[in-house]
Design a protein around this motif. Sequence first.
Motif, PDB file in Angstrom:
ATOM      1  N   GLY A   1      42.642  47.535  36.975  1.00 59.34           N
ATOM      2  CA  GLY A   1      42.995  47.992  35.540  1.00 59.34           C
ATOM      3  C   GLY A   1      43.765  46.492  35.363  1.00 59.34           C
ATOM      4  N   PHE A   2      44.602  45.859  35.882  1.00 61.21           N
ATOM      5  CA  PHE A   2      45.617  45.144  35.700  1.00 61.21           C
ATOM      6  C   PHE A   2      44.610  44.422  35.861  1.00 61.21           C
ATOM      7  N   ALA A   3      44.239  44.038  37.084  1.00 62.33           N
ATOM      8  CA  ALA A   3      43.220  42.784  37.366  1.00 62.33           C
ATOM      9  C   ALA A   3      42.833  42.089  35.547  1.00 62.33           C
ATOM     10  N   GLY A   4      41.516  43.428  35.539  1.00 65.39           N
ATOM     11  CA  GLY A   4      41.357  43.181  33.854  1.00 65.39           C
ATOM     12  C   GLY A   4      42.602  43.073  32.517  1.00 65.39           C
ATOM     13  N   MET A   5      43.230  42.913  32.167  1.00 65.31           N
ATOM     14  CA  MET A   5      44.471  43.108  31.486  1.00 65.31           C
ATOM     15  C   MET A   5      44.487  42.001  32.365  1.00 65.31           C
ATOM     16  N   THR A   6      44.679  40.781  33.495  1.00 66.85           N
ATOM     17  CA  THR A   6      45.540  40.079  33.549  1.00 66.85           C
ATOM     18  C   THR A   6      44.456  38.913  33.337  1.00 66.85           C
ATOM     19  N   ALA A   7      43.443  38.921  33.192  1.00 66.72           N
ATOM     20  CA  ALA A   7      42.538  37.956  32.603  1.00 66.72           C
ATOM     21  C   ALA A   7      42.037  38.138  31.698  1.00 66.72           C
ATOM     22  N   TYR A   8      41.973  39.401  30.035  1.00 63.93           N
ATOM     23  CA  TYR A   8      42.188  39.342  29.335  1.00 63.93           C
ATOM     24  C   TYR A   8      43.175  39.288  28.587  1.00 63.93           C
ATOM     25  N   GLY A   9      44.873  39.003  28.959  1.00 60.45           N
ATOM     26  CA  GLY A   9      45.744  38.306  28.678  1.00 60.45           C
ATOM     27  C   GLY A   9      45.835  36.706  29.049  1.00 60.45           C
ATOM     28  N   VAL A  10      45.684  36.361  30.406  1.00 61.68           N
ATOM     29  CA  VAL A  10      45.090  34.700  30.703  1.00 61.68           C
ATOM     30  C   VAL A  10      44.453  34.044  29.714  1.00 61.68           C
ATOM     31  N   LEU A  11      43.055  34.717  29.443  1.00 67.99           N
ATOM     32  CA  LEU A  11      42.250  34.305  27.669  1.00 67.99           C
ATOM     33  C   LEU A  11      42.946  34.192  26.021  1.00 67.99           C
ATOM     34  N   ALA A  12      43.287  35.503  25.766  1.00 66.70           N
ATOM     35  CA  ALA A  12      44.270  36.442  24.917  1.00 66.70           C
ATOM     36  C   ALA A  12      45.508  34.852  25.039  1.00 66.70           C
ATOM     37  N   THR A  13      46.107  34.561  25.926  1.00 66.02           N
ATOM     38  CA  THR A  13      47.301  33.251  26.033  1.00 66.02           C
ATOM     39  C   THR A  13      46.926  32.334  25.555  1.00 66.02           C
ATOM     40  N   ALA A  14      45.766  31.367  26.312  1.00 67.69           N
ATOM     41  CA  ALA A  14      45.238  30.757  26.062  1.00 67.69           C
ATOM     42  C   ALA A  14      44.741  29.837  24.816  1.00 67.69           C
ATOM     43  N   PHE A  15      44.527  31.188  23.188  1.00 75.98           N
ATOM     44  CA  PHE A  15      43.465  30.516  22.806  1.00 75.98           C
ATOM     45  C   PHE A  15      44.540  31.436  21.531  1.00 75.98           C
ATOM     46  N   GLU A  16      45.489  32.104  22.181  1.00 73.88           N
ATOM     47  CA  GLU A  16      46.313  32.457  21.205  1.00 73.88           C
ATOM     48  C   GLU A  16      45.804  32.668  19.578  1.00 73.88           C
ATOM     49  N   THR A  17      44.880  33.695  19.778  1.00 76.39           N
ATOM     50  CA  THR A  17      44.187  34.221  18.100  1.00 76.39           C
ATOM     51  C   THR A  17      45.917  34.933  17.098  1.00 76.39           C
ATOM     52  N   PRO A  18      46.101  34.751  16.291  1.00 75.36           N
ATOM     53  CA  PRO A  18      46.668  36.189  15.706  1.00 75.36           C
ATOM     54  C   PRO A  18      46.355  37.697  15.273  1.00 75.36           C
ATOM     55  N   GLU A  19      45.443  37.668  15.681  1.00 74.34           N
ATOM     56  CA  GLU A  19      44.499  39.125  15.511  1.00 74.34           C
ATOM     57  C   GLU A  19      44.373  39.708  16.506  1.00 74.34           C
ATOM     58  N   ASP A  20      45.507  39.074  17.301  1.00 74.14           N
ATOM     59  CA  ASP A  20      45.114  39.858  19.123  1.00 74.14           C
ATOM     60  C   ASP A  20      46.190  41.624  19.366  1.00 74.14           C
ATOM     61  N   PRO A  21      45.545  42.556  19.067  1.00 74.96           N
ATOM     62  CA  PRO A  21      45.874  43.874  19.067  1.00 74.96           C
ATOM     63  C   PRO A  21      47.020  44.104  20.409  1.00 74.96           C
ATOM     64  N   VAL A  22      46.593  43.331  21.257  1.00 76.66           N
ATOM     65  CA  VAL A  22      47.386  43.677  22.113  1.00 76.66           C
ATOM     66  C   VAL A  22      48.429  42.393  22.497  1.00 76.66           C
ATOM     67  N   ASN A  23      48.765  41.603  21.992  1.00 74.74           N
ATOM     68  CA  ASN A  23      49.694  40.674  21.822  1.00 74.74           C
ATOM     69  C   ASN A  23      50.503  40.432  23.516  1.00 74.74           C
ATOM     70  N   VAL A  24      49.852  39.637  24.164  1.00 71.23           N
ATOM     71  CA  VAL A  24      50.635  39.487  25.332  1.00 71.23           C
ATOM     72  C   VAL A  24      51.201  38.679  26.195  1.00 71.23           C
ATOM     73  N   ASN A  25      52.017  37.661  26.331  1.00 72.06           N
ATOM     74  CA  ASN A  25      52.200  36.621  26.574  1.00 72.06           C
ATOM     75  C   ASN A  25      52.393  36.409  28.129  1.00 72.06           C
ATOM     76  N   TRP A  26      53.447  34.717  28.467  1.00 73.15           N
ATOM     77  CA  TRP A  26      53.462  35.104  29.454  1.00 73.15           C
ATOM     78  C   TRP A  26      53.974  35.220  31.053  1.00 73.15           C
ATOM     79  N   ALA A  27      54.440  36.294  30.495  1.00 71.48           N
ATOM     80  CA  ALA A  27      55.801  36.877  31.167  1.00 71.48           C
ATOM     81  C   ALA A  27      55.101  38.071  31.152  1.00 71.48           C
ATOM     82  N   ASP A  28      54.585  38.836  30.839  1.00 73.78           N
ATOM     83  CA  ASP A  28      53.361  39.945  31.197  1.00 73.78           C
ATOM     84  C   ASP A  28      51.391  39.740  31.896  1.00 73.78           C
ATOM     85  N   ASN A  29      51.342  38.606  31.408  1.00 73.67           N
ATOM     86  CA  ASN A  29      50.264  37.936  32.785  1.00 73.67           C
ATOM     87  C   ASN A  29      50.952  38.157  34.014  1.00 73.67           C
ATOM     88  N   TRP A  30      51.918  37.749  34.150  1.00 80.43           N
ATOM     89  CA  TRP A  30      52.942  37.709  35.460  1.00 80.43           C
ATOM     90  C   TRP A  30      52.216  38.758  35.996  1.00 80.43           C
TER      91      TRP A  30
END
Length: 146
Positions: A90-119
């Motif tokens: 589960g957290f490997a998937g969340m990390t992959a999602y978080g890295v992509l979401a943080t890299a592209f920073e879309t304002p519509e992201d419902p999870v809204n993770v930051n790099w601290a969350d990714n780590w």
Amino acid sequence: MSSADTRSRPGPGWLRPVVAVAGLAYLALGIAGFLTPETAAAGHETSRAVWIFSTTPMLNFVHTAVGVLGLLAATRRTGSIIYCWVLFVGFAGMTAYGVLATAFETPEDPVNVNWADNWLHGLTAVAGLVLAIVATRALTRSAATR
């Protein structure tokens, strides 16, 4: 073989307390996120943070659910091992999602993770994998010696 021998099952006795502590940590993070005022539903500009981690209702729900499941899994040795494998996947998937979401920073992201969350999610995935492998090997070794 006596009845005491059949009831005692050697194995990783250290795993259940470790899983309980991980569950408590995620439960505390999730509850703290819900208690943060003005938790943003979406958008990077308006999000609040608990310590250094971002908070959204969805992320708080995931952290709280992981915490509750960890506390429930800590009641049984087999549940603890399964929980560690689930943490890894589960957290490997969340990390992959978080890295992509943080890299592209879309304002519509419902999870809204930051790099601290990714780590946090990445380290949790690695810890889950290590704990699952070590505990499974210890259980296999103890079963083989019986």
